[in-house]
Each structure stands twice: as structure tokens, then as C-alpha cells.
Design an enzyme around this catalytic site. Sequence first.
Site, PDB file in Angstrom:
ATOM      1  N   CYS A  75       1.235  16.287  -0.010  1.00  0.00           N
ATOM      2  CA  CYS A  75       1.796  15.301   0.905  1.00  0.00           C
ATOM      3  C   CYS A  75       1.118  15.487   2.256  1.00  0.00           C
ATOM      4  O   CYS A  75       1.208  16.565   2.856  1.00  0.00           O
ATOM      5  CB  CYS A  75       3.305  15.549   1.024  1.00  0.00           C
ATOM      6  SG  CYS A  75       4.140  14.463   2.191  1.00  0.00           S
ATOM      7  N   CYS A 186      -2.262   9.029   2.097  1.00  0.00           N
ATOM      8  CA  CYS A 186      -0.898   9.336   1.657  1.00  0.00           C
ATOM      9  C   CYS A 186      -0.972   9.431   0.140  1.00  0.00           C
ATOM     10  O   CYS A 186      -1.602   8.589  -0.507  1.00  0.00           O
ATOM     11  CB  CYS A 186       0.048   8.217   2.085  1.00  0.00           C
ATOM     12  SG  CYS A 186       1.673   8.283   1.296  1.00  0.00           S
TER      13      CYS A 186
END
Length: 265
Positions: A75, A186
Site C-alpha cells: 500500500c 496505488c
Amino acid sequence: MAERAAPVGVMDSGVGGLSVLAEIQRLLPNESLLYVADSGHVPYGEKSPDYIRQRLRHIAGFFHAQGAKAMVLACNTATVAAVADLRELYPNWPLVGMEPAVKPAAAATRSGVVGVLATTGTLQSAKFAALLDRFANDVQVITQPCPGLVERIEAGDLDSPQLRQLLHGYVRPLLDAGCDTLILGCTHYPFLRPLLASMVPADVAIIDTGAAVARQLQRLLAARDLLAEGPARDTAFWTSAEPQSLNDVLPLLWGRADRVLPFPL
Ligand code: DGL
């Protein structure tokens, strides 16, 4: 002393890290993997760095208690907010974070204009500013926060008309500005690669860092003589949201259903 057969903990704010988990499993099929989707707290992209650091302390503590020999922050948003904090807390534990692929994009662009799709939290961070300072001096970088995409992907929507419209609105200005390289900053966004590819000219490159993260994990484990010899145990999944919601999207995003346990909040 961690053993080679110990698992590797992989986390994300939700299902995005499954795109990284797949790369890890491809490169390191002998490794046993634990996956935590913090979907009860998604999206991280709109949360404060302090909030994210608290979540990451909790998740790192969980992996540590499970005997994980390493942890992957699959992440970008969690990495910019919390990897330094975790490195201080666990100085001897191999931790792999991730950041948008600015360096390879700057090397690859021919038009000299690169677009970055990422969360607001990643794009506003000091760590991202430092990344641009370091690698993007000779290219123009245009950043595009993408609120709303993560929630769609969490719900298993990879192709609805609403999603198309949202994504198109984010990508159009980047193409208009002359970007020939788009960075997926992302880990949720690689699931939109087919949709995105259908929206951009064929010579626009789309890059993400999942494979690079897997290679970095391999390097860190090899350096400590911690690579597993296999066979791997089944991947274990936890979520801080309703387990059924992760169960519902696993066949689409992971290729098969698996048992999902509730993550201790
Ligand atoms: N998948 C995460 C990332 O790589 C963040 C998504 C979110 O929770 O906003 O940045």
C-alpha cells in the site's frame, strides 16, 4: 531467530494489495503468505497520517505475533505514512514498503511528461515530494488524486459505466497534457489496468510496482538466508470488515475463494 519456513505478512487498506500478493506468489511460490485487508478502515487515502500509523502499528503487531519473518506494506499510502515509524519500532525485522514508480517512468518517457494516479494521502506526502526531487528533475510530473476509485474496486466493480466515467475524468487531463507514461501509484489500480488500457492510446505505457516489491522482498530474505524451501502453506486471509465482503470479491481479484477470518480490530 526467524526461520525460513515462517510466513510473510502482507497488508493493504483493503483488496489492493492482492495485486502485489499475486506478484509475490509468482516470484516466490515457496513462501507462506498472510494477508490482512484493513477494509474496515478503507480508504486510507483520505485519512490522516497519524490514523494510518496507528493502524499499521496494530497490523504489524499482529504479524509479529503470528511469527512472520517479514512484512510487506502493499500500500503506497500506508508506506508514506507509516514505514519510517515501523522501521523504528522493529529495527531488525525486514519491512518492504512501496512508492509510485517515478524513477522508471522518468527513464521511460519520450514525451517528457509523466502522469501519476494515486491517493490524496500519497500525493500530499513529504515522501512523495522527496521522490520527485530525487528522480523527476528532467521530466514534468502531473499528479492526479483519484477519490472514489478505491471504494469501487473494494466492491468488486472493475467495469461499470459509473466507474468508467470516474476514471475517464481522471485520465483525460493527463493525456491532454501530453503524458505518455502513467504510473499506477496505488495498489488497487492495477485491477483497472484493462479498463484504463482501453481508454488510452496504445503507445501510452502504464506502470506499477508490484513486481519490483516482490523482487525487493526476495533480496531482503535472501540477504538474511530466510528464503523458504517450501512447500508453502495455504495463504491465510483476514479482514477488519465483514469477512463475507472479502469472500465475495476474492474469486474476481484473487482467482479463487479462500477462507477469510475476522481481523481482531
Ligand atoms: N491501496 C492503497 C495504496 O496503494 C490505498 C488505497 C486507500 O485505502 O485509499 O495507496
